[in-house]
Design an enzyme around this catalytic site. Structure first.
Site, PDB file in Angstrom:
ATOM      1  N   GLU A 130       4.921 -31.013 -31.799  1.00 40.26           N
ATOM      2  CA  GLU A 130       3.511 -31.604 -32.554  1.00 40.26           C
ATOM      3  C   GLU A 130       3.632 -31.022 -34.076  1.00 40.26           C
ATOM      4  OE1 GLU A 130       0.619 -29.870 -29.812  1.00 40.26           O
ATOM      5  OE2 GLU A 130       1.306 -31.530 -28.282  1.00 40.26           O
ATOM      6  N   SER A 190       3.215 -30.743 -19.123  1.00 38.66           N
ATOM      7  CA  SER A 190       2.531 -31.228 -18.060  1.00 38.66           C
ATOM      8  C   SER A 190       2.477 -30.229 -16.798  1.00 38.66           C
ATOM      9  CB  SER A 190       2.597 -32.558 -17.685  1.00 38.66           C
ATOM     10  OG  SER A 190       2.197 -33.434 -18.770  1.00 38.66           O
ATOM     11  N   ASN A 248      -0.436 -22.192 -24.733  1.00 29.81           N
ATOM     12  CA  ASN A 248      -0.574 -22.736 -25.804  1.00 29.81           C
ATOM     13  C   ASN A 248      -1.831 -23.641 -25.964  1.00 29.81           C
ATOM     14  OD1 ASN A 248      -0.259 -23.981 -28.343  1.00 29.81           O
ATOM     15  ND2 ASN A 248       1.359 -25.125 -27.697  1.00 29.81           N
ATOM     16  N   TRP A 249      -3.004 -22.781 -26.415  1.00 29.50           N
ATOM     17  CA  TRP A 249      -4.215 -23.448 -26.547  1.00 29.50           C
ATOM     18  C   TRP A 249      -4.261 -24.789 -27.801  1.00 29.50           C
ATOM     19  CZ3 TRP A 249      -8.808 -19.240 -26.151  1.00 29.50           C
ATOM     20  CH2 TRP A 249      -8.597 -18.882 -24.908  1.00 29.50           C
ATOM     21  N   LYS A 250      -3.091 -24.764 -28.600  1.00 32.54           N
ATOM     22  CA  LYS A 250      -3.341 -25.931 -29.634  1.00 32.54           C
ATOM     23  C   LYS A 250      -4.635 -25.645 -30.477  1.00 32.54           C
ATOM     24  CE  LYS A 250      -0.103 -28.173 -26.538  1.00 32.54           C
ATOM     25  NZ  LYS A 250       0.422 -29.652 -26.164  1.00 32.54           N
ATOM     26  N   GLY A 290       0.264 -26.043 -22.232  1.00 30.07           N
ATOM     27  CA  GLY A 290      -0.881 -26.663 -23.138  1.00 30.07           C
ATOM     28  C   GLY A 290      -2.136 -26.755 -22.372  1.00 30.07           C
ATOM     29  N   GLY A 291      -2.549 -27.813 -21.876  1.00 29.53           N
ATOM     30  CA  GLY A 291      -3.926 -28.028 -21.066  1.00 29.53           C
ATOM     31  C   GLY A 291      -4.122 -27.186 -20.159  1.00 29.53           C
ATOM     32  N   GLU A 330      10.761 -28.661 -24.258  1.00 27.48           N
ATOM     33  CA  GLU A 330       9.477 -29.382 -23.997  1.00 27.48           C
ATOM     34  C   GLU A 330       9.693 -30.823 -24.365  1.00 27.48           C
ATOM     35  OE1 GLU A 330       5.483 -27.054 -24.380  1.00 27.48           O
ATOM     36  OE2 GLU A 330       6.334 -27.278 -26.324  1.00 27.48           O
ATOM     37  N   HIS A 386       7.017 -26.235 -32.537  1.00 25.80           N
ATOM     38  CA  HIS A 386       6.508 -27.272 -31.559  1.00 25.80           C
ATOM     39  C   HIS A 386       6.729 -28.506 -31.793  1.00 25.80           C
ATOM     40  CE1 HIS A 386       3.582 -29.098 -28.847  1.00 25.80           C
ATOM     41  NE2 HIS A 386       3.863 -27.776 -27.970  1.00 25.80           N
ATOM     42  N   GLY A 393       1.335 -33.295 -22.492  1.00 27.91           N
ATOM     43  CA  GLY A 393      -0.247 -33.892 -22.562  1.00 27.91           C
ATOM     44  C   GLY A 393      -0.238 -35.244 -21.883  1.00 27.91           C
TER      45      GLY A 393
END
Ligand code: PGA
Length: 239
Positions: A96, A202, A9-11, A223-224, A164, A94, A170
């Site tokens: 976010e 993470s 997930n590149w966000k 993500g990251g 999640e 998600h 993150g």
């Protein structure tokens, strides 16, 4: 359970030069990986990434979709548009989005329904906040989010679930294997044997093998560590 799904997930990250990460990932992948590989870039990059990923095992997905197919919804993207641009999955709900855009589980269910109607597999996200975990409510919250976010008519193959914990996203904090096991077992009991259940929060090359070996963990939402081909491939190798 069959093959694991490793989903990036590149966000809100990635510019045209990020195509090089997909090209570099494509070179690393032999096709004999033990998992399905998915990248969910921002919508602006979907079509060019679909081109870059052509003739590879890399699948593409959106990060959100509107429940309507088209119309007066400035700034939104529909499931049909994502499909047209080369997606086969879409993340919905998600944390976010739930936090930044006040998305409720009822809205998430409508988005998941729209995704299915346009032949996309929704990855429906759920997870508790730190306050909810500390209050001993994590299980109740997550099971309630699933009840509200998964459309009633869905069969196991219609969707993927991603657990999640919000406090692990993150932050570098990862849920313990024991906590992941407990949560994934409860989710499994609720959704049945055939739904893919991902863990997210993470996940890195250094902890992926341990997390992915936990019972009822059918993959990861990353993500990251999905932004750089080297890191993402490091996780893919653990699957
Ligand atoms: P993270 O994000 O891997 O950067 O913690 C996971 C996610 O939000 O999907």
């Amino acid at each position: 359970m069959g093959r694991k799904l490793i989903a990036g997930n590149w966000k809100m990250n990635g510019l045209s030069h990020s195509l090089s990460e997909v090209k570099s990932l494509k070179e690393k992948l032999t096709g004999s990986e033990n998992c399905d590989v998915l990248i969910c870039p921002p919508a602006t990059l979907l079509a060019s990434l679909a081109d870059a990923a052509k003739d590879s095992v890399v699948l593409l997905g959106g990060q959100d979709c509107h429940w309507e197919t088209k119309g007066a919804h400035t700034g939104d993207v529909s499931a049909q548009m994502l499909k047209d641009a080369g997606a086969s999955f879409v993340i919905v709900g998600h944390s976010e989005r739930r936090a930044d855009h006040d998305e409720t589980s009822q809205m998430v269910a409508r988005k998941a329904q729209a995704a299915q109607e346009h032949h996309l597999t929704p990855i429906i996200c759920v997870g508790e906040t730190l306050a909810e975990r500390e209050a001993g409510k994590a299980l109740d919250i997550v099971l309630m989010q699933i009840s509200g976010s998964v459309p009633e008519n869905f069969q196991a193959q219609d969707y993927v679930l991603a657990y999640e914990p919000v406090w692990a996203i993150g932050t570098g904090k990862v849920a313990s294997p024991e906590d992941i096991k407990t949560m994934h077992r409860a989710i499994r009991e609720k959704v049945g044997p055939d739904v893919r259940i991902l863990y997210g929060g993470s996940m890195k090359p250094q902890n992926a093998a341990e997390i992915l070996s936990v019972e009822n963990v059918d993959g990861g939402l990353i993500g990251g560590a999905s932004l750089l081909a080297d890191d993402f491939y490091g996780i893919i190798k653990c699957a």
